[in-house]
Design a protein around this motif. Structure first.
Motif, mmCIF file in Angstrom:
data_model
loop_
_atom_site.group_PDB
_atom_site.id
_atom_site.type_symbol
_atom_site.label_atom_id
_atom_site.label_comp_id
_atom_site.label_asym_id
_atom_site.label_seq_id
_atom_site.Cartn_x
_atom_site.Cartn_y
_atom_site.Cartn_z
ATOM 1 N N SER A 170 90.981 -2.287 2.088
ATOM 2 C CA SER A 170 90.594 -3.439 1.459
ATOM 3 C C SER A 170 91.115 -4.561 2.158
ATOM 4 O O SER A 170 92.061 -4.401 3.301
ATOM 5 N N GLN A 190 92.761 -7.047 1.155
ATOM 6 C CA GLN A 190 94.418 -7.218 0.718
ATOM 7 C C GLN A 190 95.252 -6.383 1.730
ATOM 8 O O GLN A 190 96.394 -6.728 1.992
ATOM 9 N N GLN A 209 98.195 -7.513 4.124
ATOM 10 C CA GLN A 209 99.744 -7.031 4.069
ATOM 11 C C GLN A 209 100.440 -6.317 5.146
ATOM 12 O O GLN A 209 101.442 -6.908 5.177
ATOM 13 N N THR A 225 98.682 -13.886 4.066
ATOM 14 C CA THR A 225 98.203 -13.677 2.770
ATOM 15 C C THR A 225 96.702 -13.398 3.040
ATOM 16 O O THR A 225 95.937 -13.753 4.070
ATOM 17 N N LYS A 226 96.157 -12.983 1.975
ATOM 18 C CA LYS A 226 94.682 -12.787 2.029
ATOM 19 C C LYS A 226 93.683 -13.943 2.264
ATOM 20 O O LYS A 226 92.540 -14.028 3.148
#
Lengths: 182, 182
Positions: free
Chosen positions: A26, A28, A32, A37-38
């Motif tokens: 993902s 995300q 990470q 941040t996304k």
């Protein structure tokens, strides 16, 4: 010019795609791994398929360059050796990324169809060089087996030194092409 | 016992999947090709992935049988030849269906992951036989190249007579395995 974060996004994405497939990763998780941040991630790229396109662009451009240089050679034998050595070199240098194209079933769908098609065109052009424009099926089969010998196995050998792997990949391809004289 | 309609569903689905990919084929198109309603089609099968599972079940069972019979052989050389000839025979006999597993990027996703995993297990077992349980990377590479030589090209040669294609596929694989003596 790519900044440091951009380079880290590419590196982390390539590692994650290889470990848990393209489809299983993902945005995300990529964010990470990079430590951003996304939202920042999307600031750099349009999305996951754009990251994949960026990753495979370099190796595909290099494969195209191999075919172009080979086409300038006068002798068939030289063209064939250029293609075998060139494909082996590029596949090995980018073995993690090329493993995605060769072995990751989740790299598909409309978003990535263009990349797969581009790779297929390069494979077809290499096959033409290896079969010397000979249209008989036996010659085409030898070309397919020889090209497969220098491309398909690379992703299985992530830790083998590049120069040693290169020698063995090309050796197998030559053993197959030698059959055309029989 | 399968009735005539069931057999036709399998045949039409295999043809459509090959022509326009698994992902690009709808249940509606399969029903239309068979000449029944979509409702009748669902009466026969749970869905598209169930049709794919049915299509690949026979070749995968046959590949497993090849590995089992080969394992009963006393001599390494016999085991290797059994695997090469057996894989070539099954891949050729089911070349249209196996082409879906080898070349159709849309055959993926959770519904078909099981089929792909099953095929991968058979490939890994064949690689073990071809490398004689030798764990060195060079021997494993030759095994990968030899197995690729008898499996990967089949879908490209839909119209070549089975026995002629068989001879050439196995010839390429033997040329590679002969390198292990050098």
């Amino acid at each position: 010019m790519p900044d440091k974060t951009w380079t880290r996004i590419m590196e982390e994405a390539r590692t994650l795609f290889s470990q848990q497939t393209y489809g299983g990763t993902s945005m995300q998780q990529i964010a990470q791994a990079v430590g951003i941040t996304k939202a920042s991630l999307y600031h750099y790229h349009a999305g996951k398929s754009a990251i994949l396109s960026t990753l495979v662009r370099d190796p595909l451009v290099e494969l195209e360059r191999v075919l172009e240089l080979a086409s300038l050679r006068r002798e068939r034998e030289e063209r064939r050796d250029d293609v075998l050595n060139g494909f082996a070199r590029v596949m090995i240098a980018h073995r993690q990324t090329m493993g995605l194209l060769l072995r990751d079933g989740s790299v598909h769908g409309e978003q990535t169809a263009e990349i797969r098609d581009l790779f297929q065109v390069l494979i077809d052009r290499a096959m033409d060089v290896l079969s010397d424009g000979n249209t008989g099926w036996r010659r085409k089969l030898l070309a397919a087996q020889a090209l497969g010998a220098v491309t398909d196995p690379v992703a299985l050998f992530a830790d083998v030194p590049a120069d040693e792997l290169h020698v063995e990949l090309v050796r197998g391809a030559h053993a197959i092409l030698a059959l055309r004289h029989h």
